[in-house]
Design an enzyme around this catalytic site. Structure first.
Site, mmCIF file in Angstrom:
data_model
loop_
_atom_site.group_PDB
_atom_site.id
_atom_site.type_symbol
_atom_site.label_atom_id
_atom_site.label_comp_id
_atom_site.label_asym_id
_atom_site.label_seq_id
_atom_site.Cartn_x
_atom_site.Cartn_y
_atom_site.Cartn_z
ATOM 1 N N LYS A 181 13.660 -25.540 8.171
ATOM 2 C CA LYS A 181 14.878 -25.586 8.989
ATOM 3 C C LYS A 181 15.721 -26.799 8.609
ATOM 4 C CE LYS A 181 13.101 -23.169 13.014
ATOM 5 N NZ LYS A 181 14.066 -22.069 13.064
ATOM 6 N N LYS A 186 1.308 -17.894 7.472
ATOM 7 C CA LYS A 186 0.454 -18.216 8.601
ATOM 8 C C LYS A 186 -0.054 -16.902 9.225
ATOM 9 C CE LYS A 186 2.871 -18.107 12.913
ATOM 10 N NZ LYS A 186 3.282 -18.706 14.130
ATOM 11 N N ASP A 205 -1.203 -20.413 17.771
ATOM 12 C CA ASP A 205 -0.026 -19.765 17.195
ATOM 13 C C ASP A 205 1.121 -20.747 16.951
ATOM 14 O OD1 ASP A 205 1.152 -17.281 16.356
ATOM 15 O OD2 ASP A 205 2.482 -17.415 18.094
ATOM 16 N N ASP A 222 5.140 -23.071 6.408
ATOM 17 C CA ASP A 222 5.398 -23.220 7.836
ATOM 18 C C ASP A 222 6.916 -23.221 7.924
ATOM 19 O OD1 ASP A 222 6.097 -24.170 10.365
ATOM 20 O OD2 ASP A 222 4.172 -25.151 10.577
ATOM 21 N N HIS A 223 7.490 -22.112 8.390
ATOM 22 C CA HIS A 223 8.943 -21.974 8.221
ATOM 23 C C HIS A 223 9.715 -23.009 9.037
ATOM 24 C CE1 HIS A 223 8.380 -19.393 11.787
ATOM 25 N NE2 HIS A 223 9.596 -19.765 12.099
ATOM 26 N N LYS A 276 6.089 -18.795 25.937
ATOM 27 C CA LYS A 276 6.864 -17.557 25.878
ATOM 28 C C LYS A 276 7.444 -17.262 27.247
ATOM 29 C CE LYS A 276 4.603 -15.405 22.009
ATOM 30 N NZ LYS A 276 5.825 -15.424 21.188
ATOM 31 N N GLU A 312 10.476 -20.111 23.995
ATOM 32 C CA GLU A 312 10.951 -18.769 23.642
ATOM 33 C C GLU A 312 11.244 -17.987 24.919
ATOM 34 O OE1 GLU A 312 8.698 -17.005 20.034
ATOM 35 O OE2 GLU A 312 7.211 -18.107 21.171
ATOM 36 N N ARG A 367 0.805 -1.225 0.000
ATOM 37 C CA ARG A 367 0.000 0.000 0.000
ATOM 38 C C ARG A 367 0.839 1.276 0.000
ATOM 39 N NH1 ARG A 367 -4.769 -0.593 4.215
ATOM 40 N NH2 ARG A 367 -2.935 -0.924 5.493
ATOM 41 N N HIS A 422 3.317 -25.370 13.886
ATOM 42 C CA HIS A 422 4.720 -25.784 13.997
ATOM 43 C C HIS A 422 4.907 -27.116 14.741
ATOM 44 C CE1 HIS A 422 5.415 -21.871 12.469
ATOM 45 N NE2 HIS A 422 5.292 -21.223 13.609
HETATM 46 P P1 NAD Z 1 2.787 -5.925 8.364
HETATM 47 O O1 NAD Z 1 1.547 -5.360 8.985
HETATM 48 O O2 NAD Z 1 4.115 -5.494 8.879
HETATM 49 O O3 NAD Z 1 2.765 -5.632 6.815
HETATM 50 C C1 NAD Z 1 1.602 -5.765 6.038
HETATM 51 C C2 NAD Z 1 1.928 -5.454 4.579
HETATM 52 O O4 NAD Z 1 0.711 -5.611 3.847
HETATM 53 C C3 NAD Z 1 2.420 -4.036 4.311
HETATM 54 O O5 NAD Z 1 3.387 -4.086 3.299
HETATM 55 C C4 NAD Z 1 1.178 -3.321 3.803
HETATM 56 O O6 NAD Z 1 1.462 -2.250 2.921
HETATM 57 C C5 NAD Z 1 0.497 -4.436 3.067
HETATM 58 N N1 NAD Z 1 -0.958 -4.204 2.958
HETATM 59 C C6 NAD Z 1 -1.845 -4.074 3.958
HETATM 60 N N2 NAD Z 1 -3.080 -3.865 3.456
HETATM 61 C C7 NAD Z 1 -2.957 -3.835 2.107
HETATM 62 C C8 NAD Z 1 -3.849 -3.649 1.033
HETATM 63 N N3 NAD Z 1 -5.160 -3.426 1.209
HETATM 64 N N4 NAD Z 1 -3.368 -3.709 -0.221
HETATM 65 C C9 NAD Z 1 -2.065 -3.943 -0.449
HETATM 66 N N5 NAD Z 1 -1.157 -4.128 0.529
HETATM 67 C C10 NAD Z 1 -1.600 -4.063 1.783
HETATM 68 O O7 NAD Z 1 2.608 -7.511 8.457
HETATM 69 P P2 NAD Z 1 3.780 -8.626 8.538
HETATM 70 O O8 NAD Z 1 4.234 -8.733 9.941
HETATM 71 O O9 NAD Z 1 4.782 -8.370 7.477
HETATM 72 O O10 NAD Z 1 2.964 -9.958 8.247
HETATM 73 C C11 NAD Z 1 2.518 -10.326 6.954
HETATM 74 C C12 NAD Z 1 1.921 -11.722 7.035
HETATM 75 O O11 NAD Z 1 2.924 -12.631 7.457
HETATM 76 C C13 NAD Z 1 0.788 -11.859 8.049
HETATM 77 O O12 NAD Z 1 -0.128 -12.819 7.565
HETATM 78 C C14 NAD Z 1 1.483 -12.394 9.273
HETATM 79 O O13 NAD Z 1 0.619 -13.114 10.109
HETATM 80 C C15 NAD Z 1 2.505 -13.305 8.627
HETATM 81 N N6 NAD Z 1 3.677 -13.585 9.456
HETATM 82 C C16 NAD Z 1 4.474 -12.576 9.881
HETATM 83 C C17 NAD Z 1 5.586 -12.866 10.644
HETATM 84 C C18 NAD Z 1 6.527 -11.788 11.091
HETATM 85 O O14 NAD Z 1 7.535 -12.143 11.688
HETATM 86 N N7 NAD Z 1 6.239 -10.540 10.869
HETATM 87 C C19 NAD Z 1 5.895 -14.197 10.982
HETATM 88 C C20 NAD Z 1 5.064 -15.202 10.504
HETATM 89 C C21 NAD Z 1 3.957 -14.888 9.741
#
Ligand code: NAD
Length: 485
Positions: A183, A149, A236, A178-179, A332, A217, A51, A241
């Site tokens: 591993k 996830k 979670d 599922d990361h 945690k 953790e 976005r 996992h």
């Molecule tokens: P975040 O909130 O940091 O980022 C969300 C991203 O989505 C941003 O780039 C935003 O611009 C984009 N976005 C949001 N709404 C939008 C829209 N309407 N149109 C286009 N783009 C849009 O989220 P994150 O932490 O990066 O997580 C992303 C996914 O990965 C989630 O499903 C989260 O559960 C999963 N996840 C994240 C982590 C982590 O460590 N952050 C770990 C495992 C899984």
């Protein structure tokens, strides 16, 4: 020993959510490392799509910062970052509207390269993205989507997500990440089981006493409090996992190491899981005694009944495992960051050594983090002239030591999994029916807590979890491996 880098075909990878936390910390630095390792052909492209209103240069600046901050440049030479950045592009896009889609289509539609879309956005956008890719002619049958996830929060929502993706993509195009499966040690688990003659004959109820899986953790919920409180450790961590680790430990040998064969065997394990009775579960919530906030404070709900710790005793009703408990635990704010699978073999049935009064068991322990490696505890004679006394010593295979520098710094799970997507190999990704089966087993457990109005037990931050978890094993005459050891 230098690990072999297997080339992949050139690709276009679109990262929806390309400015998000996951992209910044894992995906982009990981791709850079693969680039440094020579696994990103020079005509490949990475297109960030999110976005934020950025142009190409703005995105390249964002990626540069991400790589500096999260270590992607560790093994790369000078000037390589600049050439990597030339393969990056960006489109400002709205998953729920028309903005940006024509521009994205113009950039990639005519390309003949392998095409993958990484949905690194919240699951509420998965259906919208699939739909818009289809509407703009980008969901052709050779393209792949990678989804993050959480894949649903129960069976119903997982089914709805599967259905929304299935409208425009076949199952063989969908890569549910599922990361943990990426591993190195998790894959080594399969190599150890199915690549050696030594273990598989003993891998059953006749020789195994029990199996423990711990994912501990040291961090609390941090800034994710609100999200985490709606989820909890069961959703979670366990449903995905720990369940995947359990499957790999317990599954029958697949006929081949190919996606269908491996995933069929994992699914059979999930379907053979016994329902879990209330006395086979302990839930906990951490309490701190210093400046850091206790769980309820961190999630800003003084009455929260969400668990930050869960321990379960799980049974598998099949020929191989009937009667053998699998103890699973995750939480945690525990004593140490440690993920480990431990196979405890039975006590030998007779001792020929008169001076041997102690119990000796072989214990195979597979460490996922930190210090990935495998240890086998064996019984030997205590050195010296003191008679035939026995002691247990570890045969340790630390990957870092055994494989040298390169083996000690294996690709991050995300790097490996993204390369598998490009290769079109789904073995290490969850299939839709697997995810649904896992929720079908998890849902009644969570519903039971709600119906009974159960409140988690408090446990001290820095401990091994609530005392009740120890007692659950003590009732069976067993004990957990200490987390802090
Ligand atoms: P975040 O909130 O940091 O980022 C969300 C991203 O989505 C941003 O780039 C935003 O611009 C984009 N976005 C949001 N709404 C939008 C829209 N309407 N149109 C286009 N783009 C849009 O989220 P994150 O932490 O990066 O997580 C992303 C996914 O990965 C989630 O499903 C989260 O559960 C999963 N996840 C994240 C982590 C982590 O460590 N952050 C770990 C495992 C899984």
């Amino acid at each position: 020993m230098v690990s072999r880098v297997i080339p992949v075909d050139a690709f276009d990878l679109v990262i929806f959510g390309g400015t998000g936390d996951l992209a910044r910390r894992k995906i982009l630095p990981g791709l850079f490392r693969r680039y440094c390792a020579g696994q990103m052909p020079s005509n490949s492209r990475i297109v960030g799509a999110a976005r934020s209103k950025l142009d190409g240069d703005g995105y390249r600046a964002f990626v540069t910062e991400a790589i500096h901050e999260f270590g992607g440049g560790r093994s790369c030479e000078d000037g390589t970052l600049e050439s990597f950045l030339k393969q990056l592009d960006y489109v400002s896009i709205d998953a729920r509207g028309e903005a940006g889609w024509d521009e994205l289509a113009d950039k990639i539609k005519d390309s003949k390269l392998v095409r993958a879309y990484y949905f690194s956005v919240g699951p509420s956008l998965f259906g919208d993205l699939a739909e818009r890719l289809h509407l703009h002619g980008l969901a052709d049958e050779d393209s792949r989507i990678v989804v993050e996830k959480p894949f649903g929060r129960d069976l119903e929502t997982a089914k709805a997500l599967n259905a929304s993706l299935a409208e425009h993509f076949d199952e063989n195009q969908i890569y549910r990440i599922d990361h943990y499966l990426g591993k190195e040690t998790v894959q080594n688990l399969m190599a150890v089981r199915f690549g050696n003659m030594l273990f598989e004959p003993l891998w059953n109820a006749q020789y195994v006493d029990h199996i423990q899986i711990t994912v501990a953790e040291t961090v609390g919920v941090g800034g994710r409090g609100e999200y985490y409180d709606k989820s909890g450790a069961m959703r979670d961590m366990v449903q995905n996992h720990l369940m995947q680790l359990l499957c790999l430990i317990a599954m029958e040998p697949p006929a081949k190491f190919d996606p269908s064969a491996v995933r069929d065997e994992k699914l059979k394990v999930i379907r053979a899981l016994d329902p879990v009775e209330p006395h086979q579960i302990v839930r906990g919530q951490y309490v701190t005694h210093d400046d850091s906030p206790s769980y309820r404070k961190a999630v800003n709900d003084p009455r929260s009944t969400t668990e930050s710790f869960v321990a379960l005793k799980v049974g598998i009703s099949n020929w191989r495992w009937a009667g053998i408990p699998f103890y699973l635990r995750t939480g945690k704010m525990l004593a140490k960051r440690a993920s480990e699978i431990t196979v405890v073999f039975k006590q030998r049935n007779h001792s020929i050594f008169e001076e041997d009064e102690l119990e000796h068991r072989n214990i195979l322990s597979i460490r996922l983090q930190p210090d990935e490696g495998i240890t086998l505890g064996v019984t030997i004679k205590e050195p010296g002239p003191g008679g035939m006394r026995l002691i247990d010593v570890p045969l340790d295979m630390s990957f870092a030591e055994a494989l040298g520098e390169d083996g000690g710094d294996p690709p991050d799970a995300y790097e490996r999994l993204i390369m598998d997507v490009i290769r079109g190999n789904q073995t290490l990704f969850m299939r839709g029916d697997e995810v649904e089966a896992a929720w079908a087993w998890t849902d009644p457990i969570i519903d039971g807590w709600t119906q009974r109005g159960e409140v988690p037990k408090p446990y001290d931050a820095g401990s091994d979890g609530p005392g009740d978890a120890e007692q659950m094993l003590a009732r069976d005459g067993r004990s957990w491996r200490p987390i802090s050891s």
